[in-house]
Write a protein that holds these residues in place. Structure first.
Motif, PDB file in Angstrom:
ATOM      1  N   THR A 180     -11.103  -8.113   5.092  1.00  9.01           N
ATOM      2  CA  THR A 180     -11.886  -7.778   3.903  1.00  9.01           C
ATOM      3  C   THR A 180     -13.356  -7.582   4.253  1.00  9.01           C
ATOM      4  O   THR A 180     -14.038  -6.744   3.650  1.00  9.01           O
ATOM      5  CB  THR A 180     -11.728  -8.869   2.827  1.00  9.01           C
ATOM      6  OG1 THR A 180     -11.850 -10.162   3.439  1.00  9.01           O
ATOM      7  CG2 THR A 180     -10.377  -8.779   2.159  1.00  9.01           C
ATOM      8  N   SER A 254     -17.089  -0.588  -5.048  1.00  9.12           N
ATOM      9  CA  SER A 254     -15.875  -0.046  -4.433  1.00  9.12           C
ATOM     10  C   SER A 254     -15.004  -1.155  -3.854  1.00  9.12           C
ATOM     11  O   SER A 254     -13.772  -1.137  -3.978  1.00  9.12           O
ATOM     12  CB  SER A 254     -16.249   0.953  -3.322  1.00  9.12           C
ATOM     13  OG  SER A 254     -16.986   2.031  -3.844  1.00  9.12           O
ATOM     14  N   TYR A 255     -15.655  -2.116  -3.206  1.00  5.48           N
ATOM     15  CA  TYR A 255     -14.927  -3.242  -2.607  1.00  5.48           C
ATOM     16  C   TYR A 255     -14.213  -4.062  -3.677  1.00  5.48           C
ATOM     17  O   TYR A 255     -13.035  -4.412  -3.527  1.00  5.48           O
ATOM     18  CB  TYR A 255     -15.906  -4.105  -1.826  1.00  5.48           C
ATOM     19  CG  TYR A 255     -15.348  -5.412  -1.331  1.00  5.48           C
ATOM     20  CD1 TYR A 255     -14.533  -5.463  -0.202  1.00  5.48           C
ATOM     21  CD2 TYR A 255     -15.632  -6.614  -1.992  1.00  5.48           C
ATOM     22  CE1 TYR A 255     -14.019  -6.666   0.258  1.00  5.48           C
ATOM     23  CE2 TYR A 255     -15.120  -7.812  -1.542  1.00  5.48           C
ATOM     24  CZ  TYR A 255     -14.314  -7.838  -0.412  1.00  5.48           C
ATOM     25  OH  TYR A 255     -13.810  -9.035   0.027  1.00  5.48           O
ATOM     26  N   LYS A 256     -14.898  -4.369  -4.767  1.00  8.70           N
ATOM     27  CA  LYS A 256     -14.302  -5.171  -5.854  1.00  8.70           C
ATOM     28  C   LYS A 256     -13.077  -4.462  -6.438  1.00  8.70           C
ATOM     29  O   LYS A 256     -12.038  -5.085  -6.681  1.00  8.70           O
ATOM     30  CB  LYS A 256     -15.342  -5.430  -6.936  1.00  8.70           C
ATOM     31  CG  LYS A 256     -14.855  -6.298  -8.112  1.00  8.70           C
ATOM     32  CD  LYS A 256     -16.006  -6.585  -9.051  1.00  8.70           C
ATOM     33  CE  LYS A 256     -15.567  -7.445 -10.243  1.00  8.70           C
ATOM     34  NZ  LYS A 256     -14.700  -6.689 -11.179  1.00  8.70           N
ATOM     35  N   LYS A 257     -13.203  -3.160  -6.650  1.00  7.94           N
ATOM     36  CA  LYS A 257     -12.067  -2.406  -7.190  1.00  7.94           C
ATOM     37  C   LYS A 257     -10.884  -2.422  -6.228  1.00  7.94           C
ATOM     38  O   LYS A 257      -9.730  -2.573  -6.639  1.00  7.94           O
ATOM     39  CB  LYS A 257     -12.492  -0.963  -7.458  1.00  7.94           C
ATOM     40  CG  LYS A 257     -13.420  -0.801  -8.657  1.00  7.94           C
ATOM     41  CD  LYS A 257     -13.822   0.668  -8.830  1.00  7.94           C
ATOM     42  CE  LYS A 257     -14.759   0.840 -10.028  1.00  7.94           C
ATOM     43  NZ  LYS A 257     -15.212   2.251 -10.170  1.00  7.94           N
ATOM     44  N   ALA A 258     -11.160  -2.267  -4.943  1.00  5.75           N
ATOM     45  CA  ALA A 258     -10.089  -2.262  -3.940  1.00  5.75           C
ATOM     46  C   ALA A 258      -9.383  -3.608  -3.888  1.00  5.75           C
ATOM     47  O   ALA A 258      -8.153  -3.676  -3.783  1.00  5.75           O
ATOM     48  CB  ALA A 258     -10.660  -1.907  -2.571  1.00  5.75           C
ATOM     49  N   GLU A 260      -9.196  -5.865  -6.333  1.00  8.78           N
ATOM     50  CA  GLU A 260      -8.438  -6.082  -7.572  1.00  8.78           C
ATOM     51  C   GLU A 260      -7.157  -5.253  -7.601  1.00  8.78           C
ATOM     52  O   GLU A 260      -6.137  -5.701  -8.118  1.00  8.78           O
ATOM     53  CB  GLU A 260      -9.320  -5.743  -8.772  1.00  8.78           C
ATOM     54  CG  GLU A 260     -10.434  -6.762  -8.983  1.00  8.78           C
ATOM     55  CD  GLU A 260     -11.450  -6.327 -10.029  1.00  8.78           C
ATOM     56  OE1 GLU A 260     -11.394  -5.145 -10.448  1.00  8.78           O
ATOM     57  OE2 GLU A 260     -12.298  -7.161 -10.403  1.00  8.78           O
ATOM     58  N   ARG A 261      -7.207  -4.041  -7.041  1.00  5.92           N
ATOM     59  CA  ARG A 261      -6.009  -3.193  -6.997  1.00  5.92           C
ATOM     60  C   ARG A 261      -4.918  -3.809  -6.138  1.00  5.92           C
ATOM     61  O   ARG A 261      -3.734  -3.581  -6.356  1.00  5.92           O
ATOM     62  CB  ARG A 261      -6.348  -1.809  -6.437  1.00  5.92           C
ATOM     63  CG  ARG A 261      -6.974  -0.856  -7.425  1.00  5.92           C
ATOM     64  CD  ARG A 261      -6.891   0.583  -6.918  1.00  5.92           C
ATOM     65  NE  ARG A 261      -7.451   0.743  -5.591  1.00  5.92           N
ATOM     66  CZ  ARG A 261      -8.713   1.077  -5.353  1.00  5.92           C
ATOM     67  NH1 ARG A 261      -9.548   1.263  -6.354  1.00  5.92           N
ATOM     68  NH2 ARG A 261      -9.140   1.225  -4.111  1.00  5.92           N
ATOM     69  N   ASN A 262      -5.321  -4.577  -5.140  1.00  8.92           N
ATOM     70  CA  ASN A 262      -4.349  -5.105  -4.170  1.00  8.92           C
ATOM     71  C   ASN A 262      -4.155  -6.613  -4.285  1.00  8.92           C
ATOM     72  O   ASN A 262      -3.799  -7.270  -3.310  1.00  8.92           O
ATOM     73  CB  ASN A 262      -4.798  -4.736  -2.754  1.00  8.92           C
ATOM     74  CG  ASN A 262      -4.704  -3.245  -2.489  1.00  8.92           C
ATOM     75  OD1 ASN A 262      -3.660  -2.741  -2.133  1.00  8.92           O
ATOM     76  ND2 ASN A 262      -5.814  -2.544  -2.714  1.00  8.92           N
ATOM     77  N   GLY A 263      -4.435  -7.165  -5.455  1.00  8.26           N
ATOM     78  CA  GLY A 263      -4.144  -8.568  -5.694  1.00  8.26           C
ATOM     79  C   GLY A 263      -4.948  -9.535  -4.871  1.00  8.26           C
ATOM     80  O   GLY A 263      -4.477 -10.620  -4.523  1.00  8.26           O
ATOM     81  N   VAL A 266      -6.816  -6.968   1.026  1.00  9.87           N
ATOM     82  CA  VAL A 266      -6.721  -5.567   1.423  1.00  9.87           C
ATOM     83  C   VAL A 266      -6.454  -5.513   2.909  1.00  9.87           C
ATOM     84  O   VAL A 266      -7.178  -6.106   3.700  1.00  9.87           O
ATOM     85  CB  VAL A 266      -8.025  -4.801   1.107  1.00  9.87           C
ATOM     86  CG1 VAL A 266      -7.963  -3.397   1.692  1.00  9.87           C
ATOM     87  CG2 VAL A 266      -8.240  -4.723  -0.398  1.00  9.87           C
TER      88      VAL A 266
END
Length: 429
Positions: A180, A254-258, A260-263, A266
Protein backbone atom coordinates in the motif's frame (compact mmCIF):
# COMPACT_ATOMS: atom_id res chain seq x y z
CA UNK A 1 -50.32 3.83 30.65
CA UNK A 2 -50.40 2.63 27.08
CA UNK A 3 -48.84 5.91 25.89
CA UNK A 4 -46.09 5.78 28.48
CA UNK A 5 -45.32 2.15 27.62
CA UNK A 6 -45.07 3.01 23.95
CA UNK A 7 -42.75 5.92 24.65
CA UNK A 8 -40.51 3.78 26.84
CA UNK A 9 -40.22 1.09 24.16
CA UNK A 10 -39.54 3.71 21.52
CA UNK A 11 -36.70 5.30 23.51
CA UNK A 12 -35.34 1.87 24.43
CA UNK A 13 -35.26 1.00 20.72
CA UNK A 14 -33.50 4.25 19.87
CA UNK A 15 -31.00 3.71 22.69
CA UNK A 16 -29.92 0.30 21.39
CA UNK A 17 -29.91 1.60 17.81
CA UNK A 18 -27.38 4.28 18.76
CA UNK A 19 -25.32 1.72 20.67
CA UNK A 20 -25.08 -0.30 17.49
CA UNK A 21 -24.54 2.58 15.08
CA UNK A 22 -21.96 4.66 16.96
CA UNK A 23 -19.17 2.06 17.12
CA UNK A 24 -19.77 1.25 13.47
CA UNK A 25 -19.95 4.84 12.29
CA UNK A 26 -17.55 5.44 9.45
CA UNK A 27 -14.14 6.43 10.79
CA UNK A 28 -12.53 9.42 9.17
CA UNK A 29 -9.50 8.68 7.03
CA UNK A 30 -6.67 9.83 9.30
CA UNK A 31 -3.50 11.26 7.80
CA UNK A 32 -0.38 12.27 9.71
CA UNK A 33 1.53 15.04 7.95
CA UNK A 34 5.16 15.31 8.98
CA UNK A 35 7.14 18.35 7.77
CA UNK A 36 10.74 17.13 7.90
CA UNK A 37 13.27 18.67 10.30
CA UNK A 38 12.45 21.90 12.18
CA UNK A 39 13.76 24.03 15.03
CA UNK A 40 17.51 23.73 15.44
CA UNK A 41 17.59 21.14 12.64
CA UNK A 42 17.49 23.16 9.40
CA UNK A 43 17.83 20.10 7.17
CA UNK A 44 19.35 20.75 3.76
CA UNK A 45 19.90 24.38 2.77
CA UNK A 46 21.60 26.50 0.12
CA UNK A 47 22.15 30.24 -0.26
CA UNK A 48 21.37 31.97 -3.54
CA UNK A 49 21.84 35.63 -4.43
CA UNK A 50 18.27 36.13 -5.64
CA UNK A 51 16.47 33.54 -3.50
CA UNK A 52 18.29 34.06 -0.22
CA UNK A 53 18.86 31.02 2.02
CA UNK A 54 16.52 28.19 1.08
CA UNK A 55 16.04 25.90 4.11
CA UNK A 56 14.48 22.47 3.98
CA UNK A 57 12.62 22.97 7.27
CA UNK A 58 10.86 26.09 5.89
CA UNK A 59 9.88 24.54 2.56
CA UNK A 60 8.54 21.35 4.13
CA UNK A 61 6.43 23.27 6.65
CA UNK A 62 4.98 25.55 3.95
CA UNK A 63 4.00 22.61 1.71
CA UNK A 64 2.59 20.66 4.66
CA UNK A 65 0.36 23.53 5.83
CA UNK A 66 -0.96 24.04 2.28
CA UNK A 67 -1.68 20.32 1.94
CA UNK A 68 -3.31 20.25 5.38
CA UNK A 69 -5.68 23.09 4.50
CA UNK A 70 -6.76 21.23 1.35
CA UNK A 71 -7.48 18.06 3.35
CA UNK A 72 -9.30 19.89 6.15
CA UNK A 73 -11.87 21.19 3.65
CA UNK A 74 -12.93 17.58 3.01
CA UNK A 75 -15.07 16.09 5.81
CA UNK A 76 -13.79 12.58 4.99
CA UNK A 77 -10.30 13.36 6.28
CA UNK A 78 -8.80 13.93 9.68
CA UNK A 79 -5.41 15.65 9.64
CA UNK A 80 -2.77 15.36 12.35
CA UNK A 81 0.44 17.41 12.17
CA UNK A 82 3.72 16.43 13.78
CA UNK A 83 4.47 20.15 13.82
CA UNK A 84 2.75 23.33 12.64
CA UNK A 85 5.47 25.75 13.71
CA UNK A 86 9.27 25.92 13.58
CA UNK A 87 10.06 23.30 16.23
CA UNK A 88 11.77 19.92 16.29
CA UNK A 89 9.68 16.89 17.30
CA UNK A 90 11.87 13.86 17.88
CA UNK A 91 11.48 10.85 15.63
CA UNK A 92 10.02 9.01 18.62
CA UNK A 93 7.36 11.69 19.06
CA UNK A 94 6.51 11.64 15.35
CA UNK A 95 6.00 7.88 15.14
CA UNK A 96 4.29 7.62 18.54
CA UNK A 97 1.81 10.31 17.51
CA UNK A 98 1.02 8.46 14.28
CA UNK A 99 0.59 5.08 15.98
CA UNK A 100 -1.55 6.37 18.84
CA UNK A 101 -3.79 8.15 16.36
CA UNK A 102 -4.27 4.86 14.50
CA UNK A 103 -3.56 6.79 11.33
CA UNK A 104 -4.31 5.37 7.90
CA UNK A 105 -1.39 7.07 6.22
CA UNK A 106 1.88 8.75 7.30
CA UNK A 107 3.43 11.30 4.94
CA UNK A 108 6.84 12.80 5.72
CA UNK A 109 7.76 15.71 3.45
CA UNK A 110 11.40 16.56 2.76
CA UNK A 111 13.74 18.35 0.35
CA UNK A 112 16.71 16.56 -1.18
CA UNK A 113 20.29 17.80 -1.57
CA UNK A 114 23.48 16.85 -3.38
CA UNK A 115 27.09 17.98 -3.31
CA UNK A 116 26.64 18.71 -7.02
CA UNK A 117 24.20 21.17 -8.60
CA UNK A 118 23.11 18.93 -11.49
CA UNK A 119 20.81 16.37 -9.73
CA UNK A 120 17.16 17.42 -9.73
CA UNK A 121 13.65 16.01 -9.49
CA UNK A 122 11.43 14.21 -7.00
CA UNK A 123 11.54 10.77 -5.41
CA UNK A 124 9.42 8.95 -2.86
CA UNK A 125 10.77 6.44 -0.35
CA UNK A 126 8.96 3.61 1.40
CA UNK A 127 10.37 1.50 4.18
CA UNK A 128 12.49 -1.39 3.00
CA UNK A 129 16.02 -2.82 3.31
CA UNK A 130 17.14 -1.79 -0.16
CA UNK A 131 20.91 -1.69 -0.42
CA UNK A 132 21.24 0.60 -3.44
CA UNK A 133 24.24 2.80 -2.72
CA UNK A 134 22.68 6.02 -3.96
CA UNK A 135 19.53 5.54 -1.89
CA UNK A 136 21.65 4.69 1.14
CA UNK A 137 23.22 8.15 1.05
CA UNK A 138 19.74 9.70 1.24
CA UNK A 139 18.94 7.40 4.16
CA UNK A 140 22.08 8.45 6.01
CA UNK A 141 21.27 12.13 5.53
CA UNK A 142 17.72 11.75 6.88
CA UNK A 143 18.76 9.41 9.72
CA UNK A 144 21.35 11.89 11.02
CA UNK A 145 18.60 13.65 12.97
CA UNK A 146 18.25 10.76 15.43
CA UNK A 147 21.28 12.15 17.25
CA UNK A 148 19.54 15.43 17.97
CA UNK A 149 17.19 14.03 20.60
CA UNK A 150 17.96 12.10 23.81
CA UNK A 151 14.92 9.83 23.53
CA UNK A 152 15.85 8.97 19.95
CA UNK A 153 19.32 7.94 21.09
CA UNK A 154 17.75 5.60 23.63
CA UNK A 155 15.14 4.23 21.21
CA UNK A 156 17.56 3.53 18.37
CA UNK A 157 20.64 2.64 20.43
CA UNK A 158 20.19 -1.11 19.96
CA UNK A 159 19.07 -0.88 16.35
CA UNK A 160 21.71 -1.79 13.77
CA UNK A 161 20.27 -1.45 10.25
CA UNK A 162 23.16 -3.51 8.85
CA UNK A 163 22.60 -6.59 11.03
CA UNK A 164 20.74 -9.60 9.54
CA UNK A 165 18.46 -9.76 12.59
CA UNK A 166 17.33 -6.15 12.18
CA UNK A 167 16.71 -6.62 8.47
CA UNK A 168 14.63 -9.78 9.05
CA UNK A 169 12.54 -8.05 11.73
CA UNK A 170 12.17 -5.07 9.44
CA UNK A 171 10.83 -7.22 6.61
CA UNK A 172 8.26 -8.91 8.87
CA UNK A 173 7.08 -5.67 10.47
CA UNK A 174 6.66 -3.71 7.28
CA UNK A 175 5.60 -6.36 4.75
CA UNK A 176 1.86 -5.81 5.24
CA UNK A 177 2.24 -2.07 4.67
CA UNK A 178 4.74 -2.27 1.83
CA UNK A 179 2.33 -2.80 -1.06
CA UNK A 180 0.00 0.00 0.00
CA UNK A 181 2.94 2.34 0.62
CA UNK A 182 4.27 1.58 -2.86
CA UNK A 183 0.83 2.17 -4.33
CA UNK A 184 0.51 5.59 -2.69
CA UNK A 185 4.08 6.48 -3.68
CA UNK A 186 3.29 5.61 -7.31
CA UNK A 187 0.30 7.98 -7.24
CA UNK A 188 2.48 10.78 -5.83
CA UNK A 189 5.29 10.42 -8.35
CA UNK A 190 2.80 9.93 -11.19
CA UNK A 191 1.11 13.23 -10.33
CA UNK A 192 4.44 15.06 -10.13
CA UNK A 193 5.15 13.95 -13.70
CA UNK A 194 1.70 14.21 -15.32
CA UNK A 195 0.30 17.24 -13.50
CA UNK A 196 3.41 19.29 -12.70
CA UNK A 197 5.79 18.25 -15.51
CA UNK A 198 8.46 17.41 -12.95
CA UNK A 199 11.22 14.84 -13.37
CA UNK A 200 10.57 11.79 -11.17
CA UNK A 201 13.46 9.69 -9.88
CA UNK A 202 10.95 7.01 -8.92
CA UNK A 203 9.57 5.20 -5.87
CA UNK A 204 12.29 3.46 -3.87
CA UNK A 205 12.64 1.29 -0.79
CA UNK A 206 14.97 2.46 1.93
CA UNK A 207 15.60 1.96 5.62
CA UNK A 208 14.61 5.34 7.10
CA UNK A 209 14.07 5.66 10.85
CA UNK A 210 11.14 8.05 10.52
CA UNK A 211 9.25 5.27 8.68
CA UNK A 212 10.59 2.19 10.48
CA UNK A 213 8.33 2.17 13.55
CA UNK A 214 5.11 3.24 11.85
CA UNK A 215 2.26 0.71 12.02
CA UNK A 216 0.63 2.04 8.85
CA UNK A 217 1.43 2.74 5.20
CA UNK A 218 4.15 5.40 5.26
CA UNK A 219 6.15 7.38 2.71
CA UNK A 220 8.90 9.99 2.72
CA UNK A 221 8.58 12.39 -0.21
CA UNK A 222 11.65 14.26 -1.46
CA UNK A 223 10.01 17.19 -3.26
CA UNK A 224 13.12 18.35 -5.13
CA UNK A 225 16.78 19.30 -4.69
CA UNK A 226 17.64 22.42 -2.72
CA UNK A 227 21.10 22.18 -4.32
CA UNK A 228 19.64 22.63 -7.82
CA UNK A 229 18.75 26.23 -8.65
CA UNK A 230 15.66 25.40 -10.76
CA UNK A 231 14.27 23.04 -8.09
CA UNK A 232 15.06 25.51 -5.29
CA UNK A 233 13.34 28.37 -7.17
CA UNK A 234 10.29 26.18 -7.71
CA UNK A 235 10.08 25.02 -4.09
CA UNK A 236 10.27 28.49 -2.54
CA UNK A 237 7.54 29.85 -4.82
CA UNK A 238 3.84 29.80 -3.93
CA UNK A 239 3.13 28.24 -7.31
CA UNK A 240 5.58 25.39 -6.74
CA UNK A 241 4.44 24.73 -3.18
CA UNK A 242 0.78 24.73 -4.23
CA UNK A 243 1.46 22.33 -7.09
CA UNK A 244 3.37 19.94 -4.84
CA UNK A 245 0.60 20.07 -2.23
CA UNK A 246 -2.13 19.53 -4.86
CA UNK A 247 -0.33 16.57 -6.38
CA UNK A 248 0.02 14.90 -2.97
CA UNK A 249 -3.63 15.72 -2.18
CA UNK A 250 -4.83 14.13 -5.43
CA UNK A 251 -2.66 11.10 -4.68
CA UNK A 252 -4.35 10.74 -1.27
CA UNK A 253 -7.81 10.88 -2.88
CA UNK A 254 -6.85 8.26 -5.48
CA UNK A 255 -5.25 6.06 -2.83
CA UNK A 256 -8.30 6.22 -0.53
CA UNK A 257 -10.63 5.26 -3.38
CA UNK A 258 -8.40 2.34 -4.38
CA UNK A 259 -8.26 1.07 -0.80
CA UNK A 260 -12.03 1.29 -0.35
CA UNK A 261 -12.68 -0.49 -3.67
CA UNK A 262 -10.53 -3.42 -2.55
CA UNK A 263 -11.71 -3.82 1.03
CA UNK A 264 -8.75 -2.16 2.71
CA UNK A 265 -5.87 -3.77 0.83
CA UNK A 266 -4.44 -3.34 -2.61
CA UNK A 267 -2.12 -5.77 -4.30
CA UNK A 268 0.11 -4.27 -6.92
CA UNK A 269 -0.04 -6.05 -10.26
CA UNK A 270 2.73 -8.58 -10.59
CA UNK A 271 5.19 -7.85 -13.33
CA UNK A 272 5.63 -10.72 -15.77
CA UNK A 273 8.92 -12.50 -15.43
CA UNK A 274 11.39 -11.16 -17.92
CA UNK A 275 13.60 -13.57 -19.84
CA UNK A 276 17.30 -13.35 -19.06
CA UNK A 277 18.85 -10.57 -21.08
CA UNK A 278 21.16 -11.73 -23.86
CA UNK A 279 24.45 -9.88 -24.20
CA UNK A 280 24.95 -7.92 -27.41
CA UNK A 281 27.83 -8.65 -29.77
CA UNK A 282 29.27 -5.17 -29.42
CA UNK A 283 30.15 -2.95 -26.48
CA UNK A 284 28.39 0.39 -26.09
CA UNK A 285 29.75 3.62 -24.66
CA UNK A 286 27.86 6.89 -24.30
CA UNK A 287 29.51 9.75 -26.20
CA UNK A 288 29.03 12.81 -23.99
CA UNK A 289 30.80 15.41 -26.13
CA UNK A 290 33.73 16.18 -28.41
CA UNK A 291 36.00 19.10 -27.59
CA UNK A 292 39.44 20.51 -28.46
CA UNK A 293 39.85 20.93 -24.70
CA UNK A 294 41.25 18.21 -22.47
CA UNK A 295 39.33 17.74 -19.21
CA UNK A 296 40.54 15.72 -16.23
CA UNK A 297 38.24 13.30 -14.42
CA UNK A 298 37.14 15.74 -11.71
CA UNK A 299 36.52 18.67 -14.06
CA UNK A 300 33.05 20.30 -13.65
CA UNK A 301 32.55 20.00 -17.42
CA UNK A 302 31.98 16.25 -16.88
CA UNK A 303 29.13 17.08 -14.45
CA UNK A 304 30.02 14.55 -11.79
CA UNK A 305 29.89 11.46 -14.02
CA UNK A 306 32.43 8.71 -13.32
CA UNK A 307 33.85 5.97 -15.55
CA UNK A 308 34.84 8.40 -18.28
CA UNK A 309 37.02 7.16 -21.14
CA UNK A 310 38.70 9.90 -23.17
CA UNK A 311 39.87 9.12 -26.72
CA UNK A 312 41.80 11.68 -28.77
CA UNK A 313 41.06 11.47 -32.47
CA UNK A 314 42.16 14.08 -35.05
CA UNK A 315 43.07 16.56 -32.29
CA UNK A 316 39.57 16.33 -30.78
CA UNK A 317 39.00 14.82 -27.33
CA UNK A 318 35.96 12.56 -27.25
CA UNK A 319 34.48 11.79 -23.83
CA UNK A 320 32.70 8.46 -23.40
CA UNK A 321 30.68 7.43 -20.34
CA UNK A 322 30.65 3.83 -19.05
CA UNK A 323 30.66 0.64 -21.14
CA UNK A 324 28.31 -2.34 -21.39
CA UNK A 325 27.14 -5.06 -23.76
CA UNK A 326 23.58 -5.16 -22.33
CA UNK A 327 20.87 -3.14 -24.06
CA UNK A 328 19.03 -2.29 -20.84
CA UNK A 329 22.19 -0.97 -19.16
CA UNK A 330 23.12 0.95 -22.32
CA UNK A 331 19.72 2.66 -22.37
CA UNK A 332 19.94 3.46 -18.66
CA UNK A 333 23.44 4.90 -19.12
CA UNK A 334 22.16 7.13 -21.93
CA UNK A 335 19.32 8.36 -19.68
CA UNK A 336 21.81 9.05 -16.87
CA UNK A 337 23.99 11.09 -19.21
CA UNK A 338 21.05 13.15 -20.47
CA UNK A 339 19.73 13.68 -16.93
CA UNK A 340 23.18 15.00 -16.00
CA UNK A 341 22.85 17.65 -18.69
CA UNK A 342 24.40 16.06 -21.80
CA UNK A 343 21.27 16.48 -23.92
CA UNK A 344 23.05 15.47 -27.16
CA UNK A 345 24.62 12.32 -25.71
CA UNK A 346 24.54 9.30 -28.03
CA UNK A 347 25.19 5.58 -27.77
CA UNK A 348 28.25 4.46 -29.77
CA UNK A 349 29.03 0.86 -30.72
CA UNK A 350 32.53 -0.59 -30.27
CA UNK A 351 33.61 -3.98 -31.65
CA UNK A 352 35.45 -5.79 -28.81
CA UNK A 353 39.18 -6.31 -29.38
CA UNK A 354 38.99 -4.81 -32.86
CA UNK A 355 42.39 -3.89 -34.28
CA UNK A 356 42.83 -0.72 -36.26
CA UNK A 357 43.29 -1.36 -39.98
CA UNK A 358 45.82 1.42 -40.34
CA UNK A 359 47.48 2.88 -37.30
CA UNK A 360 47.50 2.08 -33.61
CA UNK A 361 46.47 3.37 -30.19
CA UNK A 362 48.90 5.18 -27.92
CA UNK A 363 48.65 6.99 -24.59
CA UNK A 364 49.01 10.74 -24.42
CA UNK A 365 50.61 11.11 -20.99
CA UNK A 366 51.29 14.85 -21.03
CA UNK A 367 50.63 18.03 -23.00
CA UNK A 368 52.62 21.11 -22.06
CA UNK A 369 53.64 24.54 -23.35
CA UNK A 370 57.17 23.81 -22.07
CA UNK A 371 59.42 20.80 -22.43
CA UNK A 372 59.27 18.46 -19.46
CA UNK A 373 62.39 18.32 -17.34
CA UNK A 374 64.55 15.23 -17.83
CA UNK A 375 64.13 14.68 -14.07
CA UNK A 376 60.33 14.71 -14.23
CA UNK A 377 58.52 11.85 -12.50
CA UNK A 378 56.86 10.70 -15.70
CA UNK A 379 60.03 10.56 -17.82
CA UNK A 380 61.88 8.76 -15.03
CA UNK A 381 59.05 6.27 -14.61
CA UNK A 382 58.39 5.45 -18.28
CA UNK A 383 60.81 4.41 -20.97
CA UNK A 384 60.45 5.14 -24.68
CA UNK A 385 58.23 8.20 -24.27
CA UNK A 386 57.79 9.98 -27.60
CA UNK A 387 57.80 13.79 -27.69
CA UNK A 388 56.16 15.74 -30.51
CA UNK A 389 55.66 19.47 -31.03
CA UNK A 390 52.50 20.77 -32.64
CA UNK A 391 51.48 24.44 -32.89
CA UNK A 392 53.92 25.45 -30.17
CA UNK A 393 52.82 22.75 -27.70
CA UNK A 394 54.70 19.63 -26.59
CA UNK A 395 52.84 16.31 -26.56
CA UNK A 396 54.24 13.18 -24.88
CA UNK A 397 52.94 9.75 -25.86
CA UNK A 398 53.73 6.27 -24.65
CA UNK A 399 53.34 2.80 -26.18
CA UNK A 400 51.69 1.29 -29.24
CA UNK A 401 48.58 -0.85 -28.82
CA UNK A 402 46.67 -2.80 -31.45
CA UNK A 403 43.24 -2.60 -29.79
CA UNK A 404 41.33 -0.23 -27.53
CA UNK A 405 41.17 -2.88 -24.81
CA UNK A 406 44.98 -3.15 -24.75
CA UNK A 407 45.26 0.62 -24.43
CA UNK A 408 42.72 0.71 -21.58
CA UNK A 409 44.68 -2.00 -19.75
CA UNK A 410 47.95 -0.09 -20.17
CA UNK A 411 46.24 3.11 -19.00
CA UNK A 412 45.19 1.41 -15.77
CA UNK A 413 48.78 0.25 -15.22
CA UNK A 414 50.03 3.83 -15.59
CA UNK A 415 47.35 5.03 -13.21
CA UNK A 416 48.57 2.55 -10.58
CA UNK A 417 52.11 3.90 -11.04
CA UNK A 418 50.87 7.41 -10.27
CA UNK A 419 50.66 8.74 -13.82
CA UNK A 420 47.10 10.06 -13.88
CA UNK A 421 44.79 11.53 -16.52
CA UNK A 422 46.45 9.95 -19.52
CA UNK A 423 44.39 9.93 -22.71
CA UNK A 424 44.04 7.17 -25.28
CA UNK A 425 44.93 8.51 -28.72
CA UNK A 426 44.33 7.11 -32.19
CA UNK A 427 47.41 7.48 -34.37
CA UNK A 428 47.46 6.91 -38.10
CA UNK A 429 50.57 5.41 -39.71
Amino acid sequence: MITNSFSFKKYLFLFFTFLFILPNAQKKFTIVLDPGHGGSDHGAYRKYEDLGTVREKDVTLAITLKLGRMLEKNKDYKVIYTRKIDEFPSLTERTTLANRSKADLFISIHVNASTKTSPYGTETFVQGPDQNKTNLEVAKAENDVIYLDERDRETFASYDPKSPESLIALRMQQSKYLETSLLFGSYVEGNFVKKDNRFSRGVKQQNLHVLRLNAMPSVLIETGFVSNYEDASYLVSDRGQNQVAESIYDAIVSYKKAIERNGGTVALPKEPEKPAEVALKNDFRILLMSSPMKYNDSDPALKGLNYILTIKDNNMYKYYYSVTNLASVRDNNLKTAKDAGFRNAASISFVPNQKLGTGYYTLEVAASDQKLSANSFMLNTLKDVVREKDKGKFYYTYGKFASLEEAVKAQKTLDEKGIKNSVIQKKLK
